[in-house]
Design an enzyme around this catalytic site. Structure first.
Site, PDB file in Angstrom:
ATOM      1  N   HIS A  62     -13.782  -9.769   2.076  1.00 50.83           N
ATOM      2  CA  HIS A  62     -13.766  -9.893   0.619  1.00 50.83           C
ATOM      3  C   HIS A  62     -12.465 -10.556   0.196  1.00 50.83           C
ATOM      4  O   HIS A  62     -11.589 -10.805   1.028  1.00 50.83           O
ATOM      5  CB  HIS A  62     -13.961  -8.534  -0.058  1.00 50.83           C
ATOM      6  CG  HIS A  62     -12.855  -7.560   0.184  1.00 50.83           C
ATOM      7  ND1 HIS A  62     -12.593  -7.020   1.436  1.00 50.83           N
ATOM      8  CD2 HIS A  62     -11.927  -7.012  -0.653  1.00 50.83           C
ATOM      9  CE1 HIS A  62     -11.570  -6.188   1.342  1.00 50.83           C
ATOM     10  NE2 HIS A  62     -11.140  -6.172   0.086  1.00 50.83           N
ATOM     11  N   HIS A  64      -9.851  -9.731  -1.751  1.00 48.98           N
ATOM     12  CA  HIS A  64      -8.614  -9.060  -2.152  1.00 48.98           C
ATOM     13  C   HIS A  64      -7.455  -9.548  -1.287  1.00 48.98           C
ATOM     14  O   HIS A  64      -7.623  -9.842  -0.098  1.00 48.98           O
ATOM     15  CB  HIS A  64      -8.771  -7.545  -2.056  1.00 48.98           C
ATOM     16  CG  HIS A  64      -9.400  -6.948  -3.276  1.00 48.98           C
ATOM     17  ND1 HIS A  64     -10.088  -5.753  -3.263  1.00 48.98           N
ATOM     18  CD2 HIS A  64      -9.444  -7.389  -4.574  1.00 48.98           C
ATOM     19  CE1 HIS A  64     -10.534  -5.488  -4.480  1.00 48.98           C
ATOM     20  NE2 HIS A  64     -10.158  -6.462  -5.286  1.00 48.98           N
ATOM     21  N   ASP A  66      -4.862  -8.375   0.263  1.00 53.36           N
ATOM     22  CA  ASP A  66      -4.431  -7.806   1.545  1.00 53.36           C
ATOM     23  C   ASP A  66      -5.353  -8.186   2.695  1.00 53.36           C
ATOM     24  O   ASP A  66      -5.099  -7.825   3.843  1.00 53.36           O
ATOM     25  CB  ASP A  66      -4.290  -6.283   1.445  1.00 53.36           C
ATOM     26  CG  ASP A  66      -5.559  -5.577   1.010  1.00 53.36           C
ATOM     27  OD1 ASP A  66      -6.300  -6.138   0.187  1.00 53.36           O
ATOM     28  OD2 ASP A  66      -5.810  -4.441   1.477  1.00 53.36           O
ATOM     29  N   HIS A  67      -6.407  -8.949   2.386  1.00 57.08           N
ATOM     30  CA  HIS A  67      -7.327  -9.422   3.422  1.00 57.08           C
ATOM     31  C   HIS A  67      -7.314 -10.946   3.574  1.00 57.08           C
ATOM     32  O   HIS A  67      -7.904 -11.462   4.531  1.00 57.08           O
ATOM     33  CB  HIS A  67      -8.753  -8.951   3.123  1.00 57.08           C
ATOM     34  CG  HIS A  67      -8.913  -7.464   3.177  1.00 57.08           C
ATOM     35  ND1 HIS A  67      -9.540  -6.811   4.221  1.00 57.08           N
ATOM     36  CD2 HIS A  67      -8.496  -6.495   2.326  1.00 57.08           C
ATOM     37  CE1 HIS A  67      -9.509  -5.503   3.994  1.00 57.08           C
ATOM     38  NE2 HIS A  67      -8.882  -5.293   2.853  1.00 57.08           N
ATOM     39  N   HIS A 144     -17.877  -2.105  -3.138  1.00 55.38           N
ATOM     40  CA  HIS A 144     -16.454  -2.180  -3.458  1.00 55.38           C
ATOM     41  C   HIS A 144     -16.316  -2.702  -4.891  1.00 55.38           C
ATOM     42  O   HIS A 144     -17.319  -2.953  -5.566  1.00 55.38           O
ATOM     43  CB  HIS A 144     -15.760  -3.100  -2.448  1.00 55.38           C
ATOM     44  CG  HIS A 144     -14.269  -3.047  -2.471  1.00 55.38           C
ATOM     45  ND1 HIS A 144     -13.562  -1.875  -2.552  1.00 55.38           N
ATOM     46  CD2 HIS A 144     -13.336  -4.039  -2.418  1.00 55.38           C
ATOM     47  CE1 HIS A 144     -12.265  -2.143  -2.540  1.00 55.38           C
ATOM     48  NE2 HIS A 144     -12.109  -3.452  -2.474  1.00 55.38           N
ATOM     49  N   ASP A 215     -13.941  -3.574   2.798  1.00 61.74           N
ATOM     50  CA  ASP A 215     -13.614  -2.365   2.075  1.00 61.74           C
ATOM     51  C   ASP A 215     -14.891  -1.844   1.438  1.00 61.74           C
ATOM     52  O   ASP A 215     -15.676  -2.617   0.907  1.00 61.74           O
ATOM     53  CB  ASP A 215     -12.610  -2.648   0.979  1.00 61.74           C
ATOM     54  CG  ASP A 215     -11.194  -2.910   1.473  1.00 61.74           C
ATOM     55  OD1 ASP A 215     -10.981  -2.866   2.702  1.00 61.74           O
ATOM     56  OD2 ASP A 215     -10.313  -3.177   0.645  1.00 61.74           O
ATOM     57  N   HIS A 273      -7.314   0.620   7.950  1.00 62.28           N
ATOM     58  CA  HIS A 273      -7.101   0.421   6.513  1.00 62.28           C
ATOM     59  C   HIS A 273      -6.588   1.709   5.867  1.00 62.28           C
ATOM     60  O   HIS A 273      -7.089   2.164   4.847  1.00 62.28           O
ATOM     61  CB  HIS A 273      -8.409  -0.050   5.858  1.00 62.28           C
ATOM     62  CG  HIS A 273      -8.216  -0.740   4.542  1.00 62.28           C
ATOM     63  ND1 HIS A 273      -8.288  -0.069   3.342  1.00 62.28           N
ATOM     64  CD2 HIS A 273      -7.971  -2.035   4.221  1.00 62.28           C
ATOM     65  CE1 HIS A 273      -8.103  -0.920   2.346  1.00 62.28           C
ATOM     66  NE2 HIS A 273      -7.908  -2.123   2.854  1.00 62.28           N
TER      67      HIS A 273
END
Length: 314
Positions: A62, A64, A66-67, A144, A215, A273
């Site tokens: 996805h 976001h 942090d990915h 999510h 997530d 995570h």
């Protein structure tokens, strides 16, 4: 099949955990598949025994930060090294615009090709995302705050082990014919004799399977894509004490991850995570999340950066 964790923290990096990234080394191949690419992932490659130049596929769950924040820099570094023939990227629809914009606005030029694959149709229609003679990849929608997708890699069933000594006793000369027999094919020798590969091979060997699931909050879709997997890598952002927060933010507790593993009847669960709040010395620490999950699914392990897992079936 080998799995290496390069980032196991959620949201932000900590002293001991970088943000999300995991590498899969497909069996019998000199290539790497990267799953998510948080900030600092290329630094983690440098600290590991893995090579950026071997990356052939990248799967993004996805959009976001942090990915994905490590992805533009990683792609640019691969380009500077000049050692890539091309990379295929799989992910949500905005992934291409994100990469194109970063490369354009930083005046970066890649000396290799990028091929983008949107995953929404395959996920929603339960279609195979990628397939070749040895492997297949499936994807599924998760639950999510923004569109998020799980990935499952299946190694296909392989021919049984080839009995070389038996072939020699039958007077079959070594050479390319052995490869044909190992694939179970029928061969005709120069002297006219005909042999079936089934005579010289043991029973077919089942392949291994890995699911990467983050997530997401608890969802039936995660159970479905994980069924009977050898390894489920599942996010475990929170402790059960923060269940309400987990639902609000679209994340899983260790309990949820274990429940999914149990209902999917997987062989092994690895928690990743983890929220930075669970550092050793705090009121709740990573081992508490591990024990929470093991109470439901005993064969659970806690991911840590640079942990390597080998998946093999006898």
């Amino acid at each position: 099949m080998q799995v290496t964790f390069l980032g196991t923290s959620s949201g932000v990096p900590t002293l001991n955990r970088n943000v999300s990234a995991m590498v899969l080394k497909p069996p019998q191949r000199s290539e790497l598949w990267l799953f998510d690419c948080g900030e600092g992932t290329q630094h983690q490659f440098i600290r590991s025994n893995l090579k950026l130049s071997q990356i052939k596929k990248i799967f993004i769950t996805h959009m976001h930060g942090d990915h994905i924040y490590g992805l533009p820099g990683l792609l640019a570094s691969i380009g500077l090294a000049g050692s890539s023939s091309g990379i295929e990227l799989y992910g949500p629809a905005p992934l291409k615009n994100f990469i194109d914009s970063c490369l354009y606005n930083s005046s970066s030029r890649l000396a290799y090709s990028l091929k983008f694959h949107r995953v929404e149709n395959a996920a929603n229609n339960k279609e195979i995302l990628f397939e070749d003679s040895e492997l297949e990849v499936k994807t599924a929608p998760l639950k999510h705050r923004i569109p998020s997708f799980a990935y499952r890699v299946n190694q296909k069933t392989r021919p049984g082990r080839f009995d070389i000594e038996k072939a020699k006793l039958k007077g079959i000369p070594p050479g390319p014919v052995y490869a044909d027999l190992q694939r179970g094919e029928e061969v005709r020798l120069e002297d006219g004799r005909i042999f079936s590969g089934k005579e010289f091979c043991g029973p077919p060997r089942p392949g291994v399977s890995m699911v990467y699931c983050t997530d997401t909050v608890y969802t039936e879709s995660a159970i479905e894509i994980s069924r009977k997997a050898d390894l489920l890598i599942h996010e475990s952002t929170y402790s059960y004490k923060e269940t309400e927060m987990a639902y609000e933010r679209g994340h899983s507790t260790a309990t949820m991850a274990a429940q999914i593993a149990a209902k999917a009847n997987v062989d092994q669960l690895i928690l990743t995570h983890l929220s930075p709040r669970y550092t050793p010395g705090n009121q709740t620490c990573p081992n508490d999340l591990l024990n929470e999950a093991k109470a439901i699914f005993p064969n659970t392990q806690l991911a840590k950066d640079f942990l390597q897992i080998d998946l093999n079936k006898s």
